[in-house]
Design a protein around this motif. Structure first.
Motif, PDB file in Angstrom:
ATOM      1  N   LEU A  42       3.285   6.704  -0.090  1.00 31.00           N
ATOM      2  CA  LEU A  42       2.992   7.381   1.169  1.00 31.00           C
ATOM      3  C   LEU A  42       4.218   7.509   2.061  1.00 31.00           C
ATOM      4  O   LEU A  42       5.131   6.686   2.003  1.00 31.00           O
ATOM      5  CB  LEU A  42       1.928   6.587   1.948  1.00 31.00           C
ATOM      6  N   MET A  43       4.176   8.520   2.913  1.00 31.65           N
ATOM      7  CA  MET A  43       5.138   8.634   3.996  1.00 31.65           C
ATOM      8  C   MET A  43       4.549   7.883   5.188  1.00 31.65           C
ATOM      9  O   MET A  43       3.328   7.747   5.311  1.00 31.65           O
ATOM     10  CB  MET A  43       5.400  10.097   4.350  1.00 31.65           C
ATOM     11  N   ASP A  44       5.395   7.407   6.075  1.00 32.55           N
ATOM     12  CA  ASP A  44       4.921   6.647   7.225  1.00 32.55           C
ATOM     13  C   ASP A  44       4.238   7.565   8.232  1.00 32.55           C
ATOM     14  O   ASP A  44       4.648   8.709   8.416  1.00 32.55           O
ATOM     15  CB  ASP A  44       6.097   5.920   7.887  1.00 32.55           C
ATOM     16  N   ASP A  45       3.211   7.051   8.915  1.00 29.83           N
ATOM     17  CA  ASP A  45       2.500   7.881   9.893  1.00 29.83           C
ATOM     18  C   ASP A  45       3.204   7.921  11.248  1.00 29.83           C
ATOM     19  O   ASP A  45       3.004   8.851  12.014  1.00 29.83           O
ATOM     20  CB  ASP A  45       1.042   7.422  10.050  1.00 29.83           C
ATOM     21  N   LYS A  46       4.029   6.940  11.555  1.00 32.00           N
ATOM     22  CA  LYS A  46       4.731   6.920  12.845  1.00 32.00           C
ATOM     23  C   LYS A  46       6.159   7.476  12.745  1.00 32.00           C
ATOM     24  O   LYS A  46       6.669   8.049  13.695  1.00 32.00           O
ATOM     25  CB  LYS A  46       4.741   5.506  13.416  1.00 32.00           C
TER      26      LYS A  46
ATOM     27  N   HIS B 255       9.360  11.002   8.582  1.00 29.80           N
ATOM     28  CA  HIS B 255      10.499  11.359   7.745  1.00 29.80           C
ATOM     29  C   HIS B 255      10.911  10.195   6.831  1.00 29.80           C
ATOM     30  O   HIS B 255      11.807  10.353   6.012  1.00 29.80           O
ATOM     31  CB  HIS B 255      11.689  11.789   8.619  1.00 29.80           C
ATOM     32  N   ARG B 256      10.216   9.051   6.968  1.00 25.36           N
ATOM     33  CA  ARG B 256      10.537   7.868   6.168  1.00 25.36           C
ATOM     34  C   ARG B 256       9.339   7.453   5.315  1.00 25.36           C
ATOM     35  O   ARG B 256       8.203   7.656   5.683  1.00 25.36           O
ATOM     36  CB  ARG B 256      10.935   6.699   7.058  1.00 25.36           C
ATOM     37  N   LYS B 257       9.647   6.825   4.194  1.00 28.32           N
ATOM     38  CA  LYS B 257       8.608   6.267   3.341  1.00 28.32           C
ATOM     39  C   LYS B 257       7.920   5.126   4.090  1.00 28.32           C
ATOM     40  O   LYS B 257       8.566   4.350   4.802  1.00 28.32           O
ATOM     41  CB  LYS B 257       9.206   5.704   2.050  1.00 28.32           C
ATOM     42  N   MET B 258       6.604   5.023   3.920  1.00 27.82           N
ATOM     43  CA  MET B 258       5.836   3.956   4.548  1.00 27.82           C
ATOM     44  C   MET B 258       6.370   2.581   4.128  1.00 27.82           C
ATOM     45  O   MET B 258       6.507   1.676   4.955  1.00 27.82           O
ATOM     46  CB  MET B 258       4.361   4.073   4.158  1.00 27.82           C
ATOM     47  N   ALA B 259       6.694   2.429   2.849  1.00 31.99           N
ATOM     48  CA  ALA B 259       7.197   1.141   2.357  1.00 31.99           C
ATOM     49  C   ALA B 259       8.454   0.721   3.114  1.00 31.99           C
ATOM     50  O   ALA B 259       8.588  -0.442   3.520  1.00 31.99           O
ATOM     51  CB  ALA B 259       7.472   1.226   0.855  1.00 31.99           C
ATOM     52  N   GLU B 260       9.356   1.653   3.315  1.00 33.11           N
ATOM     53  CA  GLU B 260      10.607   1.370   4.023  1.00 33.11           C
ATOM     54  C   GLU B 260      10.331   0.882   5.442  1.00 33.11           C
ATOM     55  O   GLU B 260      10.920  -0.101   5.904  1.00 33.11           O
ATOM     56  CB  GLU B 260      11.440   2.645   4.038  1.00 33.11           C
ATOM     57  N   VAL B 261       9.421   1.532   6.118  1.00 35.17           N
ATOM     58  CA  VAL B 261       9.095   1.186   7.508  1.00 35.17           C
ATOM     59  C   VAL B 261       8.382  -0.157   7.577  1.00 35.17           C
ATOM     60  O   VAL B 261       8.647  -0.967   8.472  1.00 35.17           O
ATOM     61  CB  VAL B 261       8.266   2.308   8.176  1.00 35.17           C
TER      62      VAL B 261
ATOM     63  N   GLU C  60       0.836  -1.209   0.000  1.00 38.94           N
ATOM     64  CA  GLU C  60       0.000   0.000   0.000  1.00 38.94           C
ATOM     65  C   GLU C  60       0.872   1.261   0.000  1.00 38.94           C
ATOM     66  O   GLU C  60       0.579   2.233  -0.700  1.00 38.94           O
ATOM     67  CB  GLU C  60      -0.929  -0.015   1.221  1.00 38.94           C
ATOM     68  N   GLY C  61       1.938   1.240   0.777  1.00 38.93           N
ATOM     69  CA  GLY C  61       2.855   2.379   0.798  1.00 38.93           C
ATOM     70  C   GLY C  61       3.499   2.613  -0.552  1.00 38.93           C
ATOM     71  O   GLY C  61       3.649   3.762  -0.995  1.00 38.93           O
TER      72      GLY C  61
END
Length: 146
Positions: free
Chosen positions: A83-87, A90-96, A77-78
């Motif tokens: 998307l940027m991560d919600d938590k 400063h990081r991409k959602m996919a990366e997290v 989905e990221g």
């Protein structure tokens, strides 16, 4: 995706079978085994493996696998929505989400006392010689090309 392809091409030229075998057998085995143990100990320390009374939990393996799968779905989905991560904004959602999936898998490997580093090292070494991983095989009729 061009970045990934360029990086892969550069690395594949530099990463000969001799170098790979040496790296895989030594460093990767140690790194992943150490990470699995450390991540598991952290998660034991924060309470993922025992109840509020301190009694050890018997975790449901299917549930742990499903939780890992949910992280991979969130990764998709990221990527899909960029998307940027919600938590960790400063990081991409996919990366997290990739990190979350790896953490869950290594935690389980540590809990199960799997030699995950050894398995990764052996699997990478095996993949170096697989016929179905060669370009001509992947691109042939019925090959693995997506």
């Amino acid at each position: 995706m061009k970045e990934i392809r360029t990086t892969y091409e550069r690395l594949s030229k530099a990463f000969t079978k001799d170098i790979a075998a040496n790296v895989v057998k030594k460093e990767l085995k140690q790194i992943f085994s150490r990470l699995a143990n450390q991540i598991h100990m952290i998660n034991v320390g924060i309470g993922w493996w025992h109840d509020s009374e301190g009694d050890i939990l018997t975790r449901n393996v299917g549930e742990l696998i499903a939780l890992t799968h949910s992280e991979i779905s969130e990764w998709m989905e990221g990527e899909r929505k960029d998307l940027m991560d919600d938590k960790l904004p400063h990081r991409k959602m996919a990366e997290v989400e990739i990190a979350d999936a790896i953490i869950r898998m290594l935690d389980f490997a540590g809990a199960a006392r799997y030699d995950i580093g050894g398995a990764i090292a052996e699997k990478l070494e095996y993949n170096l010689q697989r016929e179905d991983h060669k370009h001509e095989s992947r691109e042939s009729e019925g090959g693995k090309l997506f």
